[in-house]
Design a protein around this motif. Structure first.
Motif, PDB file in Angstrom:
ATOM      1  N   THR A 105      -4.997   1.594   7.534  1.00 19.66           N
ATOM      2  CA  THR A 105      -4.292   0.571   8.301  1.00 19.66           C
ATOM      3  C   THR A 105      -2.782   0.781   8.275  1.00 19.66           C
ATOM      4  N   PHE A 106      -2.254   1.169   7.119  1.00 22.26           N
ATOM      5  CA  PHE A 106      -0.805   1.294   6.967  1.00 22.26           C
ATOM      6  C   PHE A 106      -0.300   2.721   7.176  1.00 22.26           C
ATOM      7  N   GLY A 107      -1.206   3.653   7.453  1.00 20.83           N
ATOM      8  CA  GLY A 107      -0.799   5.033   7.698  1.00 20.83           C
ATOM      9  C   GLY A 107      -0.350   5.771   6.461  1.00 20.83           C
ATOM     10  N   MET A 133      -5.249   2.843  13.913  1.00 20.54           N
ATOM     11  CA  MET A 133      -5.963   3.574  12.864  1.00 20.54           C
ATOM     12  C   MET A 133      -6.784   2.643  11.979  1.00 20.54           C
ATOM     13  N   ALA A 134      -6.551   1.341  12.120  1.00 23.58           N
ATOM     14  CA  ALA A 134      -7.310   0.385  11.316  1.00 23.58           C
ATOM     15  C   ALA A 134      -8.791   0.417  11.644  1.00 23.58           C
ATOM     16  N   HIS A 155       5.060  -5.554   3.738  1.00 25.76           N
ATOM     17  CA  HIS A 155       4.342  -6.209   4.824  1.00 25.76           C
ATOM     18  C   HIS A 155       4.234  -7.712   4.569  1.00 25.76           C
ATOM     19  N   ILE A 212      -3.690  -7.405  11.889  1.00 25.98           N
ATOM     20  CA  ILE A 212      -3.848  -5.954  11.975  1.00 25.98           C
ATOM     21  C   ILE A 212      -3.412  -5.524  13.360  1.00 25.98           C
ATOM     22  N   SER A 213      -2.591  -4.475  13.414  1.00 26.57           N
ATOM     23  CA  SER A 213      -2.109  -3.992  14.711  1.00 26.57           C
ATOM     24  C   SER A 213      -2.258  -2.486  14.869  1.00 26.57           C
ATOM     25  N   SER A 214      -2.407  -1.760  13.781  1.00 21.51           N
ATOM     26  CA  SER A 214      -2.492  -0.312  13.862  1.00 21.51           C
ATOM     27  C   SER A 214      -3.829   0.127  14.443  1.00 21.51           C
TER      28      SER A 214
END
Length: 262
Positions: free
Chosen positions: A225-227, A145-146, A62, A141-143
């Motif tokens: 955040t990163f799954g 799930m964050a 990332h 941050i775009s997820s």
């Protein structure tokens, strides 16, 4: 002390109402430390310094800004918890004496503690939520799930806060609070995998990092955040942080009762 009893659910809400009454009139005094400073730090480290860091194994592939953001969410929560758990609590004991005023009513010392911890938890949740929104706006941050990183960061903050509140209840002078920040908070900030992988540090530091709530919070926040979050490790992190909160509550109930019971 009055012989009447306040509901254990109502008493902490009364304490939160007291804190909120003060905060809504004085919130401007906390904007820089709680909101602006973390955002500037994210820009300085993530964009400024981060422009010199290549994407690779160290950052999980990332950009450095993306790698740093969930960790800084946790670090911000813990740092914000420091003041709320030390100076603010000490002031309520010694300078403003609001705790003494509270226990002169039917509210018990344990309920005073529970109200204080509930207020700190609310402050941490709102602070990290605002930080998350700003990080999203900056593209860090775009997820979706964050969003789970907010309760994870708040839990990490409370894992530090609850024992710190109990410790503060034993202090007659605030001399040790600067040492807490210097010798506990700063090492937790720098050497728990927030700014660079823990694997790049000497092996003897790893067990020390694993004992800190910051490391567990960062693992949870980055995983969400990163799954990459896995169920069993996540449950282990949450259990450890929850155990620290429970320990702080148990010690806090003892020390608050010892100091405030009349």
């Amino acid at each position: 002390m009055s012989t009447h009893v306040v509901s254990p659910w109502r008493a902490p809400l009364i304490a939160v109402e007291h804190h909120w009454t003060w905060y809504r009139r004085n919130w401007r005094a906390t904007v820089i430390s709680n909101f602006l400073q973390p955002v500037l730090f994210l820009l300085a480290m993530g964009v400024g310094f981060g422009s010199q860091v290549r994407e690779g194994e160290a950052t999980g592939g990332h950009p450095y800004l993306v790698y740093l953001a969930p960790a800084l969410l946790v670090i911000t929560a813990v740092q914000n918890a420091v003041f709320e758990s030390t100076w603010a609590v000490f002031s309520a004991f010694k300078w403003q004496r609001t705790y003494l005023a509270a226990v002169a009513t039917p509210i018990t010392p344990a309920q005073v503690l529970h109200g204080q911890l509930l207020w700190i938890a609310l402050r941490l949740v709102t602070g990290t939520a605002v930080f998350l929104l700003i990080a999203v706006a900056l593209g860090a941050i775009s997820s979706p799930m964050a969003v789970l990183a907010v309760p994870f960061a708040a839990l990490a903050g409370m894992a530090f806060s609850a024992p710190a509140v109990a410790f503060t209840a034993t202090r007659e002078k605030p001399d040790s609070f600067n040492a807490i920040f210097r010798f506990l908070v700063m090492p937790m900030t720098l050497f728990t995998g927030g700014f660079f992988p823990l694997s790049q540090l000497p092996a003897w530091i790893h067990p020390l990092a694993w004992l800190t709530p910051v490391w567990h919070g960062i693992e949870l926040a980055r995983g969400a955040t990163f799954g990459t979050l896995r169920l069993l490790p996540a449950l282990g992190h949450v259990a450890y942080l929850s155990a620290l909160v429970a320990l702080g509550v148990l010690l806090g109930r003892r020390y608050f009762r010892r100091r405030l019971a009349v």
